[in-house]
Design an enzyme around this catalytic site. Structure first.
Site, PDB file in Angstrom:
ATOM      1  N   GLU A   1       0.869  -1.179   0.000  1.00 20.88           N
ATOM      2  CA  GLU A   1       0.000   0.000   0.000  1.00 20.88           C
ATOM      3  C   GLU A   1       0.906   1.229   0.000  1.00 20.88           C
ATOM      4  O   GLU A   1       1.628   1.471   0.968  1.00 20.88           O
ATOM      5  CB  GLU A   1      -0.929  -0.050   1.218  1.00 20.88           C
ATOM      6  CG  GLU A   1      -1.884   1.113   1.305  1.00 20.88           C
ATOM      7  CD  GLU A   1      -2.722   1.312   0.034  1.00 20.88           C
ATOM      8  OE1 GLU A   1      -3.185   0.316  -0.554  1.00 20.88           O
ATOM      9  OE2 GLU A   1      -2.883   2.477  -0.378  1.00 20.88           O
ATOM     10  N   SER A   2       0.835   1.986  -1.085  1.00 27.35           N
ATOM     11  CA  SER A   2       1.818   3.061  -1.269  1.00 27.35           C
ATOM     12  C   SER A   2       1.722   4.132  -0.193  1.00 27.35           C
ATOM     13  O   SER A   2       2.742   4.675   0.233  1.00 27.35           O
ATOM     14  CB  SER A   2       1.668   3.673  -2.659  1.00 27.35           C
ATOM     15  OG  SER A   2       0.346   4.126  -2.870  1.00 27.35           O
TER      16      SER A   2
ATOM     17  N   CYS B   1       4.246  -2.223  -8.542  1.00 26.98           N
ATOM     18  CA  CYS B   1       2.915  -1.854  -8.090  1.00 26.98           C
ATOM     19  C   CYS B   1       2.940  -0.643  -7.153  1.00 26.98           C
ATOM     20  O   CYS B   1       3.170   0.460  -7.617  1.00 26.98           O
ATOM     21  CB  CYS B   1       2.248  -3.087  -7.487  1.00 26.98           C
ATOM     22  SG  CYS B   1       0.475  -2.990  -7.562  1.00 26.98           S
TER      23      CYS B   1
ATOM     24  N   ILE C   1      -2.964  -6.579  -8.752  1.00 26.81           N
ATOM     25  CA  ILE C   1      -3.798  -6.471  -7.553  1.00 26.81           C
ATOM     26  C   ILE C   1      -3.999  -4.987  -7.247  1.00 26.81           C
ATOM     27  O   ILE C   1      -3.082  -4.317  -6.776  1.00 26.81           O
ATOM     28  CB  ILE C   1      -3.132  -7.159  -6.342  1.00 26.81           C
ATOM     29  CG1 ILE C   1      -2.747  -8.598  -6.679  1.00 26.81           C
ATOM     30  CG2 ILE C   1      -4.057  -7.113  -5.127  1.00 26.81           C
ATOM     31  CD1 ILE C   1      -1.881  -9.275  -5.622  1.00 26.81           C
TER      32      ILE C   1
ATOM     33  N   HIS D   1       3.023  -7.775 -10.554  1.00 30.15           N
ATOM     34  CA  HIS D   1       3.801  -8.383  -9.468  1.00 30.15           C
ATOM     35  C   HIS D   1       4.560  -9.618  -9.940  1.00 30.15           C
ATOM     36  O   HIS D   1       4.100 -10.745  -9.698  1.00 30.15           O
ATOM     37  CB  HIS D   1       2.861  -8.823  -8.342  1.00 30.15           C
ATOM     38  CG  HIS D   1       2.220  -7.717  -7.583  1.00 30.15           C
ATOM     39  ND1 HIS D   1       2.847  -7.040  -6.571  1.00 30.15           N
ATOM     40  CD2 HIS D   1       0.992  -7.166  -7.682  1.00 30.15           C
ATOM     41  CE1 HIS D   1       2.042  -6.126  -6.061  1.00 30.15           C
ATOM     42  NE2 HIS D   1       0.901  -6.183  -6.732  1.00 30.15           N
TER      43      HIS D   1
ATOM     44  N   GLU E   1       7.003 -10.907  -8.576  1.00 33.91           N
ATOM     45  CA  GLU E   1       7.434 -11.636  -7.375  1.00 33.91           C
ATOM     46  C   GLU E   1       6.395 -12.648  -6.916  1.00 33.91           C
ATOM     47  O   GLU E   1       6.702 -13.525  -6.120  1.00 33.91           O
ATOM     48  CB  GLU E   1       7.776 -10.644  -6.242  1.00 33.91           C
ATOM     49  CG  GLU E   1       6.604  -9.903  -5.622  1.00 33.91           C
ATOM     50  CD  GLU E   1       6.114  -8.710  -6.453  1.00 33.91           C
ATOM     51  OE1 GLU E   1       6.556  -8.550  -7.599  1.00 33.91           O
ATOM     52  OE2 GLU E   1       5.267  -7.958  -5.923  1.00 33.91           O
TER      53      GLU E   1
HETATM   54  N1  GLN Z   1      -3.372   0.039  -4.597  1.00 36.96           N
HETATM   55  C1  GLN Z   1      -2.107   0.078  -3.978  1.00 36.96           C
HETATM   56  C2  GLN Z   1      -1.612   1.500  -3.721  1.00 36.96           C
HETATM   57  O1  GLN Z   1      -2.168   2.436  -4.201  1.00 36.96           O
HETATM   58  C3  GLN Z   1      -1.074  -0.711  -4.766  1.00 36.96           C
HETATM   59  C4  GLN Z   1      -1.472  -2.157  -4.821  1.00 36.96           C
HETATM   60  C5  GLN Z   1      -0.346  -3.130  -4.875  1.00 36.96           C
HETATM   61  O2  GLN Z   1       0.827  -2.812  -4.644  1.00 36.96           O
HETATM   62  N2  GLN Z   1      -0.713  -4.358  -5.143  1.00 36.96           N
HETATM   63  O3  GLN Z   1      -0.641   1.606  -3.044  1.00 36.96           O
END
Ligand code: GLN
Length: 197
Positions: free
Chosen positions: A49-50, A80, A140, A176, A178
């Site tokens: 989650e950024s 991501c 995701i 991803h 990974e």
């Molecule tokens: N939705 C996430 C974000 O905004 C990123 C999702 C992820 O890293 N799988 O940080």
């Protein structure tokens, strides 16, 4: 060269395992505080989650030293949420709660645009530099790359859409690798650094 995995939040064990399969576990270090950043010659920025990762970067005192290292050209492989954090620009999200970014990859991204909440979507991608070029992409709640500036080069595509971009040793992926067990993208990145350091 030691390879670091930013280990504040997100899919850290998966990146660690993928990097270890390429360079050996003894050359992979988790980075949670500034002094651990000093010893690494390349960094993986995981998905997660950024907004959370950005907050933890600031709380741990890592934000400023990492920003400095990135400006100096520290090789980085960001997936991501990691892509969001290195992007030049984010499209403003409806909630307005966007993280700050390091701004080192010349892309504009929109957060949470692939794969609904809590679900993943998987699809075949084409990756330049891999043979065969097909790669399973796991998305995701991934960011969408809306625009690529002149400083960056697309190298991974989902149909006509760009899902991976690089500028020298700065790589950003919307998906991803990974999470697939396919280590070829980690290997491509790490092998591309040979001779640089
Ligand atoms: N939705 C996430 C974000 O905004 C990123 C999702 C992820 O890293 N799988 O940080």
């Amino acid at each position: 060269m030691n390879v670091g995995i930013l280990a504040l939040q997100g899919d850290v064990p998966e990146h660690r395992a993928a990097a270890a399969s390429v360079v050996g576990a003894s050359h992979v270090a988790l980075v949670r505080e500034p002094r651990q950043l000093e010893g690494v010659g390349a960094l993986f920025l995981p998905g997660g989650e950024s907004t959370t990762i950005a907050r933890l970067l600031q709380d741990s005192g890592l934000w400023d030293p990492l920003a400095d290292r990135l400006r100096e050209g520290l090789p980085i492989f960001a997936t991501c949420a990691g892509l969001i954090l290195i992007a030049r620009d984010l499209e403003k999200s409806p909630s307005g709660a966007d993280p700050p970014t390091f701004g080192v990859l010349d892309v504009l991204v929109r957060r949470n645009d692939y794969g609904p909440q809590g679900e993943s979507c998987e699809t075949e991608l084409e990756v330049t530099g891999l043979k065969p070029s097909s790669f399973r992409g796991v998305f995701i709640r991934s960011p969408r790359i809306l625009a690529v500036g002149p400083q960056a080069t697309p190298f991974a595509h989902r149909g006509a859409e760009v899902v991976g971009v690089r500028a020298g040793a700065t790589w950003g992926l919307a998906f991803h690798p990974e999470l697939t067990g396919d280590r070829r993208l980690h290997a491509l990145f790490l092998h591309s650094l040979r001779g640089q350091r």
